[in-house]
Structures are given as C-alpha cells and as structure tokens.
Design a protein around this motif. Structure first.
Motif, PDB file in Angstrom:
ATOM      1  N   THR A 164       0.889  -1.165  -0.078  1.00 53.81           N
ATOM      2  CA  THR A 164      -0.017  -0.152   0.097  1.00 53.81           C
ATOM      3  C   THR A 164       1.049   0.955   0.000  1.00 53.81           C
ATOM      4  N   VAL A 165       0.700   2.178  -0.855  1.00 51.68           N
ATOM      5  CA  VAL A 165       1.186   3.501  -0.917  1.00 51.68           C
ATOM      6  C   VAL A 165       0.506   4.455  -0.673  1.00 51.68           C
ATOM      7  N   GLU A 166       1.148   5.495   0.045  1.00 54.38           N
ATOM      8  CA  GLU A 166       0.299   6.784   0.373  1.00 54.38           C
ATOM      9  C   GLU A 166       1.015   7.905   0.577  1.00 54.38           C
ATOM     10  N   PRO A 167       0.612   9.000  -0.410  1.00 57.43           N
ATOM     11  CA  PRO A 167      -0.252   9.089  -1.531  1.00 57.43           C
ATOM     12  C   PRO A 167       0.229   8.254  -2.755  1.00 57.43           C
ATOM     13  N   ALA A 168      -0.935   8.132  -3.654  1.00 60.91           N
ATOM     14  CA  ALA A 168      -0.830   7.684  -4.806  1.00 60.91           C
ATOM     15  C   ALA A 168      -0.098   8.599  -6.062  1.00 60.91           C
ATOM     16  N   SER A 169      -0.279   9.782  -5.866  1.00 58.20           N
ATOM     17  CA  SER A 169       0.183  10.811  -6.833  1.00 58.20           C
ATOM     18  C   SER A 169       0.787  11.828  -5.952  1.00 58.20           C
ATOM     19  N   LEU A 170       1.702  12.551  -6.568  1.00 56.56           N
ATOM     20  CA  LEU A 170       2.223  14.003  -5.812  1.00 56.56           C
ATOM     21  C   LEU A 170       2.345  14.936  -7.113  1.00 56.56           C
ATOM     22  N   THR A 171       2.155  16.315  -6.521  1.00 56.34           N
ATOM     23  CA  THR A 171       2.141  17.332  -7.499  1.00 56.34           C
ATOM     24  C   THR A 171       3.004  18.504  -7.028  1.00 56.34           C
ATOM     25  N   PHE A 172       4.077  18.921  -7.853  1.00 64.46           N
ATOM     26  CA  PHE A 172       5.179  19.863  -7.456  1.00 64.46           C
ATOM     27  C   PHE A 172       4.897  20.971  -8.191  1.00 64.46           C
ATOM     28  N   GLU A 173       5.628  22.018  -7.604  1.00 64.10           N
ATOM     29  CA  GLU A 173       5.656  23.550  -8.158  1.00 64.10           C
ATOM     30  C   GLU A 173       6.641  23.199  -9.395  1.00 64.10           C
ATOM     31  N   GLY A 174       6.663  24.158 -10.415  1.00 65.74           N
ATOM     32  CA  GLY A 174       7.794  24.153 -11.371  1.00 65.74           C
ATOM     33  C   GLY A 174       9.029  24.483 -11.079  1.00 65.74           C
ATOM     34  N   GLU A 175       9.060  25.124 -10.030  1.00 67.10           N
ATOM     35  CA  GLU A 175      10.347  25.695  -9.631  1.00 67.10           C
ATOM     36  C   GLU A 175      10.672  25.727  -8.115  1.00 67.10           C
ATOM     37  N   GLY A 176      11.754  25.282  -7.525  1.00 69.03           N
ATOM     38  CA  GLY A 176      11.973  25.357  -6.148  1.00 69.03           C
ATOM     39  C   GLY A 176      10.889  24.523  -5.098  1.00 69.03           C
ATOM     40  N   ALA A 177      10.490  23.396  -5.802  1.00 73.41           N
ATOM     41  CA  ALA A 177       9.625  22.382  -5.132  1.00 73.41           C
ATOM     42  C   ALA A 177      10.355  21.528  -3.943  1.00 73.41           C
ATOM     43  N   ALA A 178       9.742  21.994  -2.939  1.00 74.79           N
ATOM     44  CA  ALA A 178      10.143  20.971  -1.634  1.00 74.79           C
ATOM     45  C   ALA A 178       9.811  19.510  -1.763  1.00 74.79           C
ATOM     46  N   THR A 213       8.317  -1.666  -6.398  1.00 73.93           N
ATOM     47  CA  THR A 213       8.620  -2.972  -6.843  1.00 73.93           C
ATOM     48  C   THR A 213       8.720  -4.023  -5.362  1.00 73.93           C
ATOM     49  N   PRO A 214       7.660  -4.878  -5.193  1.00 74.95           N
ATOM     50  CA  PRO A 214       7.846  -5.568  -4.210  1.00 74.95           C
ATOM     51  C   PRO A 214       8.980  -6.668  -4.552  1.00 74.95           C
ATOM     52  N   SER A 215       9.628  -7.401  -3.319  1.00 78.94           N
ATOM     53  CA  SER A 215      10.500  -8.453  -3.522  1.00 78.94           C
ATOM     54  C   SER A 215       9.940  -9.678  -3.813  1.00 78.94           C
ATOM     55  N   GLU A 216       8.648 -10.036  -3.610  1.00 83.97           N
ATOM     56  CA  GLU A 216       8.066 -11.244  -4.231  1.00 83.97           C
ATOM     57  C   GLU A 216       7.194 -10.961  -5.315  1.00 83.97           C
ATOM     58  N   PRO A 217       7.612 -11.724  -6.361  1.00 80.68           N
ATOM     59  CA  PRO A 217       6.951 -11.724  -7.805  1.00 80.68           C
ATOM     60  C   PRO A 217       5.358 -11.782  -7.737  1.00 80.68           C
ATOM     61  N   SER A 218       4.955 -12.506  -6.669  1.00 79.27           N
ATOM     62  CA  SER A 218       3.394 -12.737  -6.654  1.00 79.27           C
ATOM     63  C   SER A 218       2.733 -11.356  -6.146  1.00 79.27           C
ATOM     64  N   ALA A 219       3.533 -10.511  -5.569  1.00 81.85           N
ATOM     65  CA  ALA A 219       2.735  -9.268  -5.245  1.00 81.85           C
ATOM     66  C   ALA A 219       2.985  -8.085  -6.216  1.00 81.85           C
ATOM     67  N   GLU A 220       1.736  -7.392  -6.455  1.00 81.32           N
ATOM     68  CA  GLU A 220       1.779  -6.399  -7.514  1.00 81.32           C
ATOM     69  C   GLU A 220       2.496  -5.313  -7.330  1.00 81.32           C
ATOM     70  N   ALA A 221       3.329  -4.800  -8.283  1.00 80.21           N
ATOM     71  CA  ALA A 221       3.828  -3.459  -8.225  1.00 80.21           C
ATOM     72  C   ALA A 221       3.039  -2.155  -8.023  1.00 80.21           C
ATOM     73  N   LYS A 222       3.338  -1.247  -7.567  1.00 77.90           N
ATOM     74  CA  LYS A 222       2.498  -0.081  -7.478  1.00 77.90           C
ATOM     75  C   LYS A 222       3.201   1.095  -8.105  1.00 77.90           C
ATOM     76  N   ALA A 223       2.417   2.128  -8.716  1.00 75.92           N
ATOM     77  CA  ALA A 223       2.819   3.149  -9.434  1.00 75.92           C
ATOM     78  C   ALA A 223       2.409   4.403  -8.691  1.00 75.92           C
ATOM     79  N   VAL A 224       3.438   5.293  -8.370  1.00 75.04           N
ATOM     80  CA  VAL A 224       3.236   6.757  -7.857  1.00 75.04           C
ATOM     81  C   VAL A 224       3.230   7.783  -8.877  1.00 75.04           C
ATOM     82  N   ILE A 225       2.274   8.436  -9.370  1.00 73.00           N
ATOM     83  CA  ILE A 225       2.233   9.381 -10.314  1.00 73.00           C
ATOM     84  C   ILE A 225       2.737  10.833  -9.905  1.00 73.00           C
ATOM     85  N   VAL A 226       3.774  11.149 -10.721  1.00 73.89           N
ATOM     86  CA  VAL A 226       4.346  12.606 -10.105  1.00 73.89           C
ATOM     87  C   VAL A 226       4.077  13.688 -11.273  1.00 73.89           C
TER      88      VAL A 226
END
Length: 508
Positions: free
Chosen positions: A124-138, A194-207
């Motif tokens: 489980t990943v939280e949050p599943a998406s991140l939004t950054f400013e164009g310049e000087g983003a923390a 990517t999980p260490s076990e192939p049977s577990a599904e990989a998760k994607a975080v949108i940036v």
C-alpha cells in the motif's frame, strides 16, 4: 671409452624408474539438485571437488532474491529464504573454474516448494500521486506499507522520468525530489514500487510537475505612429505577443473617449491586430487618436500607438455649376455583366452591370481594358437581382428607378464595403488604389485617354432605366444626379448598349 659405455645403461635405468606427474584440471560438485521446504529450511551443502584449479560461484539476480550462498571449506553452503507465495520457485547457482575456460562450469538447480499457508502479499502506497511546483519545489514523502513485515520493496523513477525525479528510500518511506522544470508546460512521470515477491503487484506513484512560471508580459510590434491619407483604407498589421495574460484593444480619441473611425480586428489566433480607418475622412478636418492595447495583469503596462488621418479635400468635382448631359454628345454605350455561370450563385447572388456611356471620340481598347481617345465618359455600376439568359438568349436590365448611394458592408465581413441592394448604384468615391482610383459613379472628360480633365463623383440621385420595345439592347436612361459640390447633373441617353458577359460579347 669403456667407462662411458658402462654409465649409459645406468642413466637410462634411472630415467625409467622416475614416477609420472598428473597435471589435469577438473571440477565436480554434488549434489547438482537441491530441494528446500517452503519455510524453515536448514542450510544445505554442495560438496565441490576441484583438482588443479581454483573455483568460484555466481547466483543470477532472480535467484539471489531468495537464495543465500556462502563459500566454505570443501564446498558451498546454500540457504533459502521462506517462500511467502503459494507457488513453488526454481533457481540456479553456477560453479565455475577460475581462469580456465577448458574446465566445464557446473549448474546447480535449486527448487523450493510453494507455501500452502502463504499470506496475501501486497503493498500500500500513500499518497498515490504527487504534485510539485515548477520551480523550487520541496521534497515530498511517500509511505509504503507491506501486508507482511517480510515483504521487502524498492522504488525507482520510470524511464525518462529518472532524468528529473530523484527517489531516496527510507524506513517504510521514500522521499521524492524533482528538478526545476525548464518548460512552461507541465510534465508527468511515474515511480514504480516493486515488491520483493513476484506474486505481489507493483505499485505506481504518479508525479506531476507544473510548468515554470513566466511572468506576464506584452509586446507589440511595430509601435510607430500610424498615419493614413483621407481616402486610404489600407490595413496596418500589429503583431501582439501576450505571455500568461489576455490582451484587448480599443481605439480612443485625443481625450481618451472611444472613437469609431479606427477599425480594430484581431485575427482568430489573437496574435495580430488589423488596424485601418473604418471610413474615408470626408470632413475638412484631420482626425487623430490612439490604439491602446492592454492585458489583464496589473504589473504589465499598456501599449499606446498614435493614429491619424488627413483631412479630405474640399471636393473632387471640378464644376461650379450644374451639368446638362445632353450637351456632351453621348452617342454609344457598352456594359459588362458578371457573373455568367450558374455555379457562381453561391458567391454572387446578385448581378452587377458596369455601364459606360461615351461620346464619339472615346474608344475601348480590349488589349488594355481601358478607354482611349478624347471625349466624355459616364461610368457607373447598377445592381440587380441575379439575371440569367432569357428565352430569347439575351440578358435584360430590369426597368426601374436605381438609387445612388454608398456600398453596404458584406454580411460575412463588415469591413468589406462591397455589396449593395438591387436597384441601387454605388456612389462615386476616390481611393488610394493605383489601378482603380475612381470607383463607383463618375463623370469624366478624357484627353487622349488621360483622366486629368473635368470630373465629378456622383454622390446622390436617381437613374431611371426603361427598356425600349423595338430592340433587345435599346434602353433609355434618365439621369437626375448630384455631385459632391451639390451640382445637379441631369440629362437623357437613349440608344443601344453593347453587352459583354465576362468579356464575351452577347450576342456573339
């Protein structure tokens, strides 16, 4: 001699009794297949026998995720991690001779049974998406929670996103940093967990990273003052570049009040402003004002461009008294009719008849399309409903009163003063065109084809046209007109009118 002969057999006998040395290199291992239980399996040993060669081993990356191997005296100790999947798995270890390609390598097959009691494996990943400013983003942090403690994971930016996204793994989290966006448009990438076990599904975080912020600005070129002659309606073109803002334009007079003598038309892409006088200046005073281009951003100054148009001359007519056309010797006439073809109906729902009534000394030159000679010319265009050939294969001008007046704006283009209603005649006007400076209704005296004699633009009045019954081309024209000096121009012309349709004489 006898002494040496006696020693030779002794030396040969000694050589024959020397033991032989075996330098052959070899490598063997046992067993070559190992089975592990799903969980709790003990380490197993692979006995390695190397003769006249040193040896080493390698574990493929996929196998190394669950196999641990350690080199020990006399062999290799191999341990399998607990299998958290219901499915069994297979791997390999390769044992090979060092620096000796002639000794074959040995492959050891490793098998581990599936875990019948395996828990569900997921991240489980939280949050599943991140939004950054164009310049000087923390930097921002993402929390990763595995379904079981033994499920490990790794995170990395995907494909081209790795060029601008940095991922730093922590304890149960990873931190995401982005470089400044050099473009104004936003960009998007993904981080794959990517999980260490192939049977577990990989998760994607949108940036998502916004584009860099460019401060609003306004540029207009050129900004030189615009100046027109009284009869010049030609357009000037201003290139307008508005960055991160929206521009508008208005025309004002010297006092800053809205004025309508300047026509402003932006192009469909809002990148160009077309500017011209809305009408020719018919007054004795020049007129001036400003074109003001501004944007919806307080930090950007407006652009102000001066505009002016000269005063009109007092008049174009050279007469100071009324004119009797009957005294000018008009004796023949010709007309041009457009259009000819039925498929022109979409463009020309009306018919325009260009009529020239001429005295004997004036001739038409078909090579130049102009009138030569010396004499008098009365030129005008009458507008009728669209006319086609009648049953007698002739084109006929409808009888009626034709009123002289200005052209009307075209419905599809209000700036195009090119249309008029049936039973009208376009009034005379002077233009800045080199090829056609005199348009509409004019009287002119020609001298060797030159129009430098008496002339008068017809501004108002009526022409009554009556077709004569005794001929297809015989008409009577009754003129009751006024020029721009309020001189009355009256008279009658009666006779045949030669008809040319798109340059072809009718009847041929």
């Amino acid at each position: 001699m006898k002494k040496y002969l006696w020693l030779a057999p002794v030396m040969l006998l000694a050589a024959a009794c020397k033991p032989e040395t075996d330098n052959t290199a070899s490598l063997s291992a046992t067993p070559t297949e190992i089975e592990f239980a799903a969980t709790g399996g003990a380490a197993q040993t692979i006995a390695v026998t190397a003769k006249n060669v040193a040896w080493d081993y390698s574990v493929p990356e996929s196998t190394g995720a669950w196999i641990t191997a350690e080199k020990r005296d006399g062999g290799l100790s191999v341990m399998a991690a607990d299998n958290m999947s219901k499915d069994g798995r297979t791997g390999q270890i390769r044992i090979f001779a060092e620096n000796n390609d002639k000794v074959p390598a040995i492959s050891i097959t490793l098998r581990q049974a599936g875990n019948a009691d395996a828990p569900d494996l997921y991240l489980t990943v939280e949050p599943a998406s991140l939004t950054f400013e164009g310049e000087g983003a923390a930097p921002q942090e993402v929390k990763v929670t595995p379904s079981v403690e033994t499920l490990a994971w790794s995170a990395a930016a995907e494909d081209d996103a790795a060029a601008w996204i940095t991922v730093e793994e922590g304890n149960g989290t990873f931190t995401v940093s982005v470089q400044d966006n050099p473009e104004e448009s936003r960009r998007t990438g993904r981080i794959i967990v990517t999980p260490s076990e192939p049977s577990a599904e990989a998760k994607a975080v949108i940036v998502v990273q916004e584009g860099k912020i460019v401060p609003p600005s306004l540029t207009v070129t050129p900004t030189d003052p615009l100046a027109w002659e009284y009869d010049d309606l030609n357009q000037a073109y201003l290139t307008v570049t508005a960055v991160n803002c929206t521009w508008t334009a208005k025309a004002v007079d010297e006092e800053g009040k809205a004025t309508d003598w300047i026509s402003l038309t932006p192009d469909k892409n809002d990148t160009q402003l077309n500017v011209r006088p809305a009408t020719r200046n018919t007054t004795a005073s020049s007129r001036s004002g400003y074109i003001i281009i501004s944007v919806d951003a307080e930090s950007v100054d407006e652009v102000r461009i001066a505009a002016s148009q000269t005063a009109a001359p007092d008049h174009f007519s050279t007469f100071n008294n009324d004119i009797d056309l009957n005294t000018l010797g008009f004796s023949w006439a010709r007309s041009n009719l457009n259009p000819r073809y039925p498929d022109d109906l979409f463009l020309y729902p009306w018919s325009s008849w260009e009529i020239n009534i001429l005295s004997d000394g004036v001739n038409f030159n078909p090579n130049t399309g102009k009138f030569d000679g010396t004499g008098h010319k009365l030129s005008f265009n009458i507008i009728t409903d669209r006319k086609e050939l009648n049953d007698e294969m002739n084109y006929v001008i409808p009888d009626g009163d034709y009123i002289v007046g200005p052209a009307k704006p075209a419905p599809e283009d209000p700036d195009d003063l090119a249309t008029s209603d049936p039973f009208t005649i376009l009034q005379g006007r002077k233009t800045s065109s080199f090829w056609a400076p005199y348009q509409g209704f004019w009287y002119m005296a020609l001298t060797d084809g030159a129009t430098d004699g008496d002339m008068a633009p017809i501004i108002t009045g009526t022409v009554t046209i009556t077709k004569q019954a005794d001929g297809n081309t015989l008409y009577r024209f009754d003129f009751d007109l006024t020029d721009d000096m309020n001189n009355r121009i009256t008279g009658t012309y009666e006779g045949s009118i030669g008809l040319y349709v798109n340059g072809v004489q009718i009847p041929e």
